[in-house]
Design a protein around this motif. Structure first.
Motif, short mmCIF file in Angstrom:
data_model
loop_
_atom_site.label_atom_id
_atom_site.label_comp_id
_atom_site.label_asym_id
_atom_site.label_seq_id
_atom_site.Cartn_x
_atom_site.Cartn_y
_atom_site.Cartn_z
N LYS A 1 34.50 35.98 41.81
CA LYS A 1 34.71 34.98 40.77
C LYS A 1 35.64 33.88 41.28
O LYS A 1 36.29 34.03 42.32
N GLY A 2 35.72 32.79 40.54
CA GLY A 2 36.47 31.62 40.98
C GLY A 2 37.96 31.87 41.13
O GLY A 2 38.60 32.42 40.24
N ARG A 3 38.48 31.42 42.27
CA ARG A 3 39.92 31.52 42.55
C ARG A 3 40.36 30.27 43.29
O ARG A 3 39.59 29.65 44.00
N THR B 1 34.09 29.89 44.22
CA THR B 1 33.31 30.85 43.43
C THR B 1 32.09 31.31 44.21
O THR B 1 31.38 30.49 44.78
N GLU C 1 43.08 31.71 38.98
CA GLU C 1 41.93 32.61 38.94
C GLU C 1 41.17 32.36 37.65
O GLU C 1 41.78 32.18 36.59
N GLU C 2 39.87 32.31 37.76
CA GLU C 2 39.01 32.11 36.60
C GLU C 2 39.35 33.12 35.51
O GLU C 2 39.52 34.31 35.79
N ALA D 1 45.75 28.71 47.05
CA ALA D 1 45.26 27.88 45.95
C ALA D 1 45.26 26.41 46.36
O ALA D 1 44.31 25.67 46.07
N GLN E 1 38.30 26.07 42.00
CA GLN E 1 37.86 27.44 42.18
C GLN E 1 36.77 27.63 43.23
O GLN E 1 35.71 27.02 43.16
N GLU F 1 41.76 21.53 36.51
CA GLU F 1 41.08 22.79 36.85
C GLU F 1 41.99 24.01 36.69
O GLU F 1 41.53 25.09 36.37
N SER F 2 43.28 23.83 36.91
CA SER F 2 44.23 24.95 36.85
C SER F 2 45.05 24.97 35.56
O SER F 2 45.97 25.77 35.45
#
Length: 176
Positions: free
Chosen positions: A88-90, A96, A57-58, A125, A94, A49-50
């Motif tokens: 937005k996704g973080r 979201t 952050e997206e 995170a 994420q 994902e990262s």
């Protein structure tokens, strides 16, 4: 998990691994991600994902979350232009949308107006990923070894499944 183990799982993350290691370990303890199966699954998903701990952050602007059914599902207000960008996704997995930011903020007792900034810190995170993991029943799926189901719950589909599985097997080997 040691720094050496994390780098063996994620060799491309070497420059960033030490920055996140303590928070990832603390998050795994905090959210009962304490067996080798759970840890391997968690690290694999977080890593994919990262992009190997590169992004918290997206990359997209978030404008796609401004209107329509997706905006409503995420708790964004379609009338509030810019809600998609604001929420937005973080985080590693994420967080979201306004509703998810609010739920995460409530859990960690962080004012909602500080959430976006907190989610992009090593602590935020990592801990938000652990929170997502625990609240979405991912320990149980990891326990039975169902990486496809874990991926669906994290991603909503099976995007990047081959990479997630490769990371999972690398993590299993490094954490054994």
């Amino acid at each position: 998990m040691t720094l050496d183990q994390l780098v063996r799982i994620l060799p491309y993350a070497r420059p960033r691994a030490a920055k996140y290691l303590d928070w990832l370990n603390a998050s795994m303890v905090e959210f009962d991600i304490t067996t080798p199966a759970r840890q391997a699954s968690f690290i694999a998903q977080v890593s994919h994902e990262s992009s190997h701990l590169r992004y918290v952050e997206e990359l997209a602007s978030g404008a796609a979350y401004d209107t329509g059914r997706l905006a409503l599902r995420l708790g964004n207000t379609p009338e509030a232009d810019g809600d998609g960008q604001k929420w937005k996704g973080r985080g590693f997995i994420q967080v979201t949308g306004a509703a998810n930011h609010a739920a995460c903020a409530a859990y960690f007792h962080i004012p909602i107006e500080r959430m976006s900034a907190w989610l992009v810190t090593p602590e935020g995170a990592s801990r938000s990923a652990g929170w997502f993991w625990k609240t979405h029943g991912l320990n149980e799926l990891a326990d039975v070894g169902d990486q496809v189901a874990v991926t669906r719950r994290v991603n909503g589909g099976v995007n990047g499944l081959a990479d997630r599985l490769a990371l999972f097997y690398a993590a299993r080997k490094a954490l054994a």
